[in-house]
Design a protein around this motif. Structure first.
Motif, PDB file in Angstrom:
ATOM      1  N   SER A  14       0.812  -1.218   0.000  1.00  0.00           N
ATOM      2  CA  SER A  14       0.000   0.000   0.000  1.00  0.00           C
ATOM      3  C   SER A  14       0.842   1.264   0.000  1.00  0.00           C
ATOM      4  O   SER A  14       0.316   2.344  -0.224  1.00  0.00           O
ATOM      5  CB  SER A  14      -0.879   0.058   1.252  1.00  0.00           C
TER       6      SER A  14
ATOM      7  N   ASP B 137      -4.936   3.158   3.893  1.00  0.00           N
ATOM      8  CA  ASP B 137      -6.255   3.665   4.336  1.00  0.00           C
ATOM      9  C   ASP B 137      -6.393   3.694   5.870  1.00  0.00           C
ATOM     10  O   ASP B 137      -7.395   4.156   6.380  1.00  0.00           O
ATOM     11  CB  ASP B 137      -7.403   2.861   3.707  1.00  0.00           C
TER      12      ASP B 137
ATOM     13  N   ALA C 128      -7.167   1.548   7.874  1.00  0.00           N
ATOM     14  CA  ALA C 128      -8.341   0.827   8.383  1.00  0.00           C
ATOM     15  C   ALA C 128      -8.007   0.049   9.654  1.00  0.00           C
ATOM     16  O   ALA C 128      -8.819  -0.025  10.577  1.00  0.00           O
ATOM     17  CB  ALA C 128      -8.882  -0.120   7.314  1.00  0.00           C
ATOM     18  N   ASP C 129      -6.810  -0.538   9.701  1.00  0.00           N
ATOM     19  CA  ASP C 129      -6.470  -1.325  10.895  1.00  0.00           C
ATOM     20  C   ASP C 129      -5.710  -0.521  11.939  1.00  0.00           C
ATOM     21  O   ASP C 129      -5.351  -1.036  12.981  1.00  0.00           O
ATOM     22  CB  ASP C 129      -5.688  -2.595  10.510  1.00  0.00           C
ATOM     23  N   ARG C 130      -5.453   0.763  11.671  1.00  0.00           N
ATOM     24  CA  ARG C 130      -4.816   1.631  12.678  1.00  0.00           C
ATOM     25  C   ARG C 130      -5.508   3.006  12.647  1.00  0.00           C
ATOM     26  O   ARG C 130      -4.879   4.018  12.330  1.00  0.00           O
ATOM     27  CB  ARG C 130      -3.315   1.792  12.380  1.00  0.00           C
ATOM     28  N   PRO C 131      -6.820   3.043  12.959  1.00  0.00           N
ATOM     29  CA  PRO C 131      -7.563   4.303  12.810  1.00  0.00           C
ATOM     30  C   PRO C 131      -6.993   5.445  13.637  1.00  0.00           C
ATOM     31  O   PRO C 131      -7.136   6.620  13.265  1.00  0.00           O
ATOM     32  CB  PRO C 131      -8.985   3.935  13.264  1.00  0.00           C
TER      33      PRO C 131
ATOM     34  N   ALA D  20      -4.793   7.803  11.743  1.00  0.00           N
ATOM     35  CA  ALA D  20      -5.405   8.705  10.763  1.00  0.00           C
ATOM     36  C   ALA D  20      -5.667  10.093  11.330  1.00  0.00           C
ATOM     37  O   ALA D  20      -5.945  11.037  10.593  1.00  0.00           O
ATOM     38  CB  ALA D  20      -6.693   8.097  10.231  1.00  0.00           C
TER      39      ALA D  20
END
Ligand code: BTN
Length: 287
Positions: free
Chosen positions: A75, A169, A171-174, A177
């Protein structure tokens, strides 16, 4: 699987870099602990100047100050350039400046995003939404980690590590973000990692002579630094973990940040954790 999520390979990387003769060798690792560590092992085996190490899955990526660097497989970009520059050890920070500048320029060239730099080694995005938002006002989309081997005050070799959140994205470490972003999140579409890799390495190669060229590197680097001209808080680390609050006035030739504190004293910082002071929020401007 979308084609943009397909693994890279030595062949596709070499093809993307056909116009960059600077790169002498490309080493592609499907999986690696840290590309900086892999490059250091290659340096110990006499790998040549301008060896590029790239992985699709970096499992123990490292950041500045011993932090870990998050990268979901396929990614992002995780790459390290082994260089053997003719450079005094005291100028080692110029490699971080050069790589940060190359990363910002390469990202902007491929995506049109106004990539900026946050002192000393962050590649950041500050768009309209982020300008209007609360602290931190910028989001990190990449970072540089330079590690040098010094012999008798000269750089024997250096490993310049570049990490860029291309299609991450979170997704697994919000929780990440909140302070980090990716090119995909900024643009609302996936971005071709090879194009970004090629543009960044091309810019690094094109500017390599600037390591020994007077003021050119500092001037170009300063122009991308969102840190300058703002009130900042600098946490110095160390045993007392001192905090300085002041105005980020300028940077020196070797990347030191010149901070003017409220008592009028000027501080020359080589390493610190710098965040924007709250007073900046209402008057952020695009640099
Ligand atoms: C930072 O922001 O503190 C620097 C992050 C540097 C990450 C890159 S990814 C490629 C290279 N390998 C590493 O282990 N770190 C750098």
């Amino acid at each position: 699987m979308s084609s943009l999520r397909e693994p890279l390979s030595a062949q596709t990387i070499r093809a993307a870099l056909f116009h960059v003769p600077f790169v002498r060798e490309v080493v592609y690792l499907p999986c690696a602990g840290s590309t900086n560590d892999a490059a250091r092992e290659l340096a110990a085996q006499n790998a040549p100047h301008a060896t590029l190490v790239v992985t699709d899955d970096q499992t123990a990526g490292r950041g500045r100050l011993g932090r870990s660097w998050y990268m979901p497989p396929r990614s992002a970009l995780a790459m390290s350039i082994l260089v053997r520059p003719h450079l005094a050890a005291i100028h080692a920070n110029r490699l971080t400046m050069l790589a940060g500048l190359a990363a910002a320029e390469g990202v902007q060239q491929v995506t049109g995003l106004a990539a900026k730099l946050k002192w000393p080694n962050d590649v950041v995005i500050m768009n309209d939404e982020l300008r209007a938002s609360r602290i931190p006002g910028v989001k990190k989309m990449g970072g540089i980690l330079t590690e040098a081997s010094i012999v008798a005050d000269r750089i024997d070799y250096a490993i310049v590590g570049i990490g860029l959140n291309v299609n991450v994205d979170f997704a697994d470490r919000p929780e990440l973000a909140e302070t980090a972003t990716s090119l995909m999140l900024q643009l609302g579409r996936e971005v071709d990692r090879l194009s970004v890799l090629a543009a960044v390495i091309d810019r690094f190669a094109a500017r390599f002579d600037w390591l020994n060229a007077g003021d050119a590197l500092r001037t170009a680097w300063s122009a991308r630094l969102v840190t300058l001209g703002r009130r900042v808080e600098a946490r110095l680390g160390g045993s007392d973990d001192a905090l300085l609050i002041g105005f980020a006035e300028a940077v020196g030739d070797d990347g030191a940040l010149l901070l003017r504190t409220d008592d009028g004293a000027s501080h020359r910082l080589l390493a610190a954790d710098v965040t924007f002071h709250r007073g900046n929020i209402d008057n952020f401007s695009t640099r």
